[in-house]
Design an enzyme around this catalytic site. Structure first.
Site, short mmCIF file in Angstrom:
data_model
loop_
_atom_site.label_atom_id
_atom_site.label_comp_id
_atom_site.label_asym_id
_atom_site.label_seq_id
_atom_site.Cartn_x
_atom_site.Cartn_y
_atom_site.Cartn_z
N CYS A 76 0.80 -1.22 0.00
CA CYS A 76 0.00 0.00 0.00
C CYS A 76 0.84 1.28 0.00
O CYS A 76 0.31 2.36 -0.22
CB CYS A 76 -0.96 0.00 1.19
SG CYS A 76 -0.13 0.02 2.80
N HIS A 113 -1.75 11.30 15.80
CA HIS A 113 -2.41 10.54 14.74
C HIS A 113 -1.34 9.66 14.10
O HIS A 113 -0.33 10.15 13.62
CB HIS A 113 -3.02 11.48 13.70
CG HIS A 113 -3.44 10.78 12.46
ND1 HIS A 113 -4.61 10.05 12.38
CD2 HIS A 113 -2.85 10.69 11.24
CE1 HIS A 113 -4.72 9.56 11.16
NE2 HIS A 113 -3.66 9.92 10.44
N HIS A 116 -4.43 4.47 10.19
CA HIS A 116 -5.71 3.77 10.30
C HIS A 116 -5.47 2.26 10.40
O HIS A 116 -4.41 1.78 10.03
CB HIS A 116 -6.59 4.07 9.08
CG HIS A 116 -7.03 5.50 9.04
ND1 HIS A 116 -6.26 6.50 8.47
CD2 HIS A 116 -8.13 6.10 9.52
CE1 HIS A 116 -6.89 7.66 8.60
NE2 HIS A 116 -8.03 7.44 9.23
N ASP A 120 -7.92 -6.20 6.85
CA ASP A 120 -7.43 -6.98 5.71
C ASP A 120 -5.96 -7.39 5.89
O ASP A 120 -5.24 -7.57 4.91
CB ASP A 120 -7.61 -6.20 4.41
CG ASP A 120 -6.86 -4.87 4.40
OD1 ASP A 120 -6.14 -4.55 5.38
OD2 ASP A 120 -6.99 -4.14 3.41
N ARG A 128 -4.52 -4.78 9.62
CA ARG A 128 -3.41 -4.04 9.00
C ARG A 128 -3.41 -2.64 9.57
O ARG A 128 -4.28 -1.83 9.28
CB ARG A 128 -3.58 -3.98 7.48
CG ARG A 128 -2.57 -3.08 6.79
CD ARG A 128 -2.67 -3.13 5.28
NE ARG A 128 -4.00 -2.84 4.77
CZ ARG A 128 -4.39 -1.65 4.27
NH1 ARG A 128 -3.54 -0.64 4.21
NH2 ARG A 128 -5.62 -1.49 3.82
N CYS A 130 -2.04 0.61 9.20
CA CYS A 130 -1.43 1.37 8.11
C CYS A 130 -0.98 2.70 8.70
O CYS A 130 -1.81 3.56 9.03
CB CYS A 130 -2.47 1.56 7.01
SG CYS A 130 -1.84 2.32 5.53
#
Length: 147
Positions: A76, A113, A116, A120, A128, A130
């Site tokens: 990704c 932050h 997310h 999956d 995951r 990310c």
């Protein structure tokens, strides 16, 4: 899971700094990602293809967040992990921005932050995480032992 667009304004996080202090502590990209939930472009962060052994820590407070042993290539363009180092260090917050419903992850100590989490990922968790490279710092493992 309620979304607060300005986590640094939330008094429940034990590590607190003023906006000016955050700006002094973080570089401009880190500040935008960590304090305003920006997202770095895919395949541009320093850790998306980094697979050295060690620990990834929060840029805001230094909390240990992810062990390199849980990192995997999700394809990704962002660092991806199948679980946090300690389950309680990462907070999940509903994110309804950009016309989507997602689960934002933040550092539970300072509200940074991180990115997310998606359903999956690989076994054993199927998740995951990310994560933006700008939200983490890497600390190599020394002689197989983490300090």
């Amino acid at each position: 899971m309620k979304h607060n667009p300005h986590p640094h304004d939330d008094p429940r996080y034990p590590v607190q700094h003023s906006d000016a202090e955050w700006r002094d502590k973080l570089d401009p990209m880190q500040y935008q990602v960590a304090r305003h939930a920006a997202t770095e472009r895919a395949f541009t962060g320093k850790y998306w293809d980094h697979f050295e052994d060690g620990i990834y820590r929060c840029v805001g407070c230094g909390a240990p967040l992810f062990d390199a042993r849980t990192k995997f290539d999700a394809g990704c363009g962002w660092p991806s992990y199948f679980e946090p180092l300690e389950g309680e260090i990462v907070e999940r917050v509903e994110d309804r921005s950009h016309g989507m419903v997602r689960v934002e992850v933040r550092c539970r100590r300072c509200g940074t932050h991180l990115g997310h989490v998606f359903p999956d990922g690989p076994a054993p968790t199927g998740e995951r995480f990310c994560i933006n490279s700008a939200a983490i710092d890497f600390e190599p493992r020394k002689d197989g032992v983490q300090e």
